[in-house]
Design a protein around this motif. Structure first.
Motif, PDB file in Angstrom:
ATOM      1  N   GLY A 161       0.830  -1.193   0.000  1.00 57.19           N
ATOM      2  CA  GLY A 161       0.000   0.000   0.000  1.00 57.19           C
ATOM      3  C   GLY A 161       0.867   1.245   0.000  1.00 57.19           C
ATOM      4  O   GLY A 161       2.066   1.188   0.272  1.00 57.19           O
ATOM      5  N   CYS A 162       0.269   2.372  -0.308  1.00 58.33           N
ATOM      6  CA  CYS A 162       1.000   3.633  -0.274  1.00 58.33           C
ATOM      7  C   CYS A 162       0.077   4.712   0.271  1.00 58.33           C
ATOM      8  O   CYS A 162      -1.140   4.597   0.222  1.00 58.33           O
ATOM      9  N   LYS A 163       0.672   5.747   0.790  1.00 61.16           N
ATOM     10  CA  LYS A 163      -0.081   6.853   1.377  1.00 61.16           C
ATOM     11  C   LYS A 163      -0.764   7.658   0.273  1.00 61.16           C
ATOM     12  O   LYS A 163      -0.121   8.006  -0.734  1.00 61.16           O
ATOM     13  N   ALA A 164      -2.049   7.940   0.447  1.00 63.83           N
ATOM     14  CA  ALA A 164      -2.816   8.692  -0.552  1.00 63.83           C
ATOM     15  C   ALA A 164      -2.131  10.014  -0.881  1.00 63.83           C
ATOM     16  O   ALA A 164      -1.668  10.726   0.003  1.00 63.83           O
ATOM     17  N   GLY A 165      -2.037  10.310  -2.179  1.00 62.79           N
ATOM     18  CA  GLY A 165      -1.447  11.563  -2.638  1.00 62.79           C
ATOM     19  C   GLY A 165       0.040  11.490  -2.951  1.00 62.79           C
ATOM     20  O   GLY A 165       0.575  12.388  -3.588  1.00 62.79           O
ATOM     21  N   THR A 166       0.721  10.429  -2.487  1.00 61.29           N
ATOM     22  CA  THR A 166       2.148  10.302  -2.788  1.00 61.29           C
ATOM     23  C   THR A 166       2.327   9.814  -4.224  1.00 61.29           C
ATOM     24  O   THR A 166       1.438   9.198  -4.806  1.00 61.29           O
ATOM     25  N   LYS A 167       3.481  10.119  -4.797  1.00 65.68           N
ATOM     26  CA  LYS A 167       3.777   9.722  -6.178  1.00 65.68           C
ATOM     27  C   LYS A 167       5.115   8.997  -6.226  1.00 65.68           C
ATOM     28  O   LYS A 167       6.105   9.473  -5.650  1.00 65.68           O
ATOM     29  N   TYR A 168       5.137   7.853  -6.894  1.00 66.64           N
ATOM     30  CA  TYR A 168       6.362   7.070  -7.033  1.00 66.64           C
ATOM     31  C   TYR A 168       6.397   6.383  -8.394  1.00 66.64           C
ATOM     32  O   TYR A 168       5.359   6.148  -9.006  1.00 66.64           O
ATOM     33  N   ARG A 169       7.594   6.045  -8.815  1.00 64.59           N
ATOM     34  CA  ARG A 169       7.789   5.112  -9.925  1.00 64.59           C
ATOM     35  C   ARG A 169       8.021   3.750  -9.293  1.00 64.59           C
ATOM     36  O   ARG A 169       8.680   3.647  -8.266  1.00 64.59           O
ATOM     37  N   TYR A 170       7.481   2.697  -9.900  1.00 63.38           N
ATOM     38  CA  TYR A 170       7.607   1.346  -9.347  1.00 63.38           C
ATOM     39  C   TYR A 170       8.332   0.431 -10.314  1.00 63.38           C
ATOM     40  O   TYR A 170       8.286   0.622 -11.535  1.00 63.38           O
ATOM     41  N   LYS A 171       8.990  -0.577  -9.745  1.00 65.72           N
ATOM     42  CA  LYS A 171       9.720  -1.568 -10.531  1.00 65.72           C
ATOM     43  C   LYS A 171       9.383  -2.947  -9.969  1.00 65.72           C
ATOM     44  O   LYS A 171       9.384  -3.151  -8.761  1.00 65.72           O
ATOM     45  N   GLY A 172       9.104  -3.878 -10.861  1.00 60.69           N
ATOM     46  CA  GLY A 172       8.866  -5.262 -10.464  1.00 60.69           C
ATOM     47  C   GLY A 172       9.877  -6.173 -11.133  1.00 60.69           C
ATOM     48  O   GLY A 172      10.221  -5.969 -12.304  1.00 60.69           O
ATOM     49  N   GLN A 173      10.386  -7.147 -10.395  1.00 59.58           N
ATOM     50  CA  GLN A 173      11.318  -8.133 -10.932  1.00 59.58           C
ATOM     51  C   GLN A 173      10.863  -9.510 -10.464  1.00 59.58           C
ATOM     52  O   GLN A 173      10.399  -9.645  -9.331  1.00 59.58           O
ATOM     53  N   ALA A 174      11.017 -10.504 -11.315  1.00 58.87           N
ATOM     54  CA  ALA A 174      10.639 -11.856 -10.913  1.00 58.87           C
ATOM     55  C   ALA A 174      11.541 -12.889 -11.572  1.00 58.87           C
ATOM     56  O   ALA A 174      12.074 -12.665 -12.664  1.00 58.87           O
ATOM     57  N   ARG A 175      11.686 -14.008 -10.884  1.00 57.04           N
ATOM     58  CA  ARG A 175      12.374 -15.188 -11.418  1.00 57.04           C
ATOM     59  C   ARG A 175      11.378 -16.330 -11.400  1.00 57.04           C
ATOM     60  O   ARG A 175      10.691 -16.544 -10.404  1.00 57.04           O
ATOM     61  N   PHE A 176      11.297 -17.028 -12.519  1.00 55.81           N
ATOM     62  CA  PHE A 176      10.379 -18.147 -12.679  1.00 55.81           C
ATOM     63  C   PHE A 176      11.196 -19.418 -12.898  1.00 55.81           C
ATOM     64  O   PHE A 176      12.155 -19.410 -13.668  1.00 55.81           O
ATOM     65  N   TYR A 177      10.812 -20.484 -12.226  1.00 59.12           N
ATOM     66  CA  TYR A 177      11.501 -21.769 -12.364  1.00 59.12           C
ATOM     67  C   TYR A 177      10.472 -22.861 -12.657  1.00 59.12           C
ATOM     68  O   TYR A 177       9.423 -22.913 -12.012  1.00 59.12           O
ATOM     69  N   VAL A 178      10.791 -23.722 -13.618  1.00 60.12           N
ATOM     70  CA  VAL A 178       9.930 -24.847 -13.973  1.00 60.12           C
ATOM     71  C   VAL A 178      10.816 -26.067 -14.142  1.00 60.12           C
ATOM     72  O   VAL A 178      11.901 -25.980 -14.729  1.00 60.12           O
ATOM     73  N   SER A 179      10.366 -27.228 -13.622  1.00 65.14           N
ATOM     74  CA  SER A 179      11.130 -28.456 -13.833  1.00 65.14           C
ATOM     75  C   SER A 179      10.184 -29.645 -13.956  1.00 65.14           C
ATOM     76  O   SER A 179       9.073 -29.630 -13.429  1.00 65.14           O
ATOM     77  N   GLY A 180      10.658 -30.645 -14.678  1.00 66.05           N
ATOM     78  CA  GLY A 180       9.890 -31.864 -14.890  1.00 66.05           C
ATOM     79  C   GLY A 180      10.730 -32.873 -15.638  1.00 66.05           C
ATOM     80  O   GLY A 180      11.945 -32.666 -15.830  1.00 66.05           O
ATOM     81  N   PRO A 181      10.112 -33.964 -16.102  1.00 62.82           N
ATOM     82  CA  PRO A 181      10.847 -35.017 -16.801  1.00 62.82           C
ATOM     83  C   PRO A 181      11.535 -34.536 -18.089  1.00 62.82           C
ATOM     84  O   PRO A 181      12.551 -35.082 -18.496  1.00 62.82           O
ATOM     85  N   GLN A 182      10.981 -33.506 -18.717  1.00 66.13           N
ATOM     86  CA  GLN A 182      11.555 -32.993 -19.962  1.00 66.13           C
ATOM     87  C   GLN A 182      12.773 -32.106 -19.709  1.00 66.13           C
ATOM     88  O   GLN A 182      13.470 -31.729 -20.637  1.00 66.13           O
ATOM     89  N   GLY A 183      13.001 -31.741 -18.468  1.00 66.38           N
ATOM     90  CA  GLY A 183      14.132 -30.873 -18.150  1.00 66.38           C
ATOM     91  C   GLY A 183      13.704 -29.753 -17.221  1.00 66.38           C
ATOM     92  O   GLY A 183      12.651 -29.811 -16.594  1.00 66.38           O
ATOM     93  N   LYS A 184      14.527 -28.724 -17.149  1.00 64.95           N
ATOM     94  CA  LYS A 184      14.211 -27.588 -16.295  1.00 64.95           C
ATOM     95  C   LYS A 184      14.529 -26.294 -17.011  1.00 64.95           C
ATOM     96  O   LYS A 184      15.313 -26.272 -17.962  1.00 64.95           O
ATOM     97  N   GLY A 185      13.910 -25.221 -16.562  1.00 62.09           N
ATOM     98  CA  GLY A 185      14.148 -23.919 -17.174  1.00 62.09           C
ATOM     99  C   GLY A 185      13.866 -22.808 -16.190  1.00 62.09           C
ATOM    100  O   GLY A 185      13.228 -23.014 -15.157  1.00 62.09           O
ATOM    101  N   SER A 186      14.366 -21.636 -16.512  1.00 58.54           N
ATOM    102  CA  SER A 186      14.131 -20.478 -15.666  1.00 58.54           C
ATOM    103  C   SER A 186      14.112 -19.221 -16.534  1.00 58.54           C
ATOM    104  O   SER A 186      14.608 -19.223 -17.656  1.00 58.54           O
TER     105      SER A 186
END
Length: 92
Positions: free
Chosen positions: A51-76
């Motif tokens: 949450g953020c305080k009403a009336g404030t102004k910011y630029r936002y940044k999102g970062q994520a890492r995704f991981y998947v694995s199974g019999p066919q192999g793995k990836g990210s």
């Protein structure tokens, strides 16, 4: 902020870690990090709410890492996105 993983087929193991930051005069301030995992699924959503305080102004940044694995192999993958202009927080 939410981070979605969507696979074409069911994966035995899916996990995601995402972080949300906002721009400050001294650089990026990390606000929240969230992570989650699921077994035998095609989709996973991880939410990093802040949450953020009403009336404030910011630029936002999102970062994520995704991981998947199974019999066919793995990836990210690593993704990053930010807004170019400030977002004004509204009263809830």
């Amino acid at each position: 902020m939410h981070f979605d993983t969507a696979c074409k087929m069911v994966a035995p193991n899916v996990s995601t870690e995402g972080s949300l930051s906002r721009s400050r005069w001294y650089g990026w301030e990390q606000l929240k990090t969230s992570k989650g995992g699921k077994k035998n699924t095609r989709k996973l959503r991880v939410v990093a709410p802040k949450g953020c305080k009403a009336g404030t102004k910011y630029r936002y940044k999102g970062q994520a890492r995704f991981y998947v694995s199974g019999p066919q192999g793995k990836g990210s993958a690593h993704v990053y996105n930010q807004n170019d202009s400030e977002i004004k927080c509204a009263k809830r």
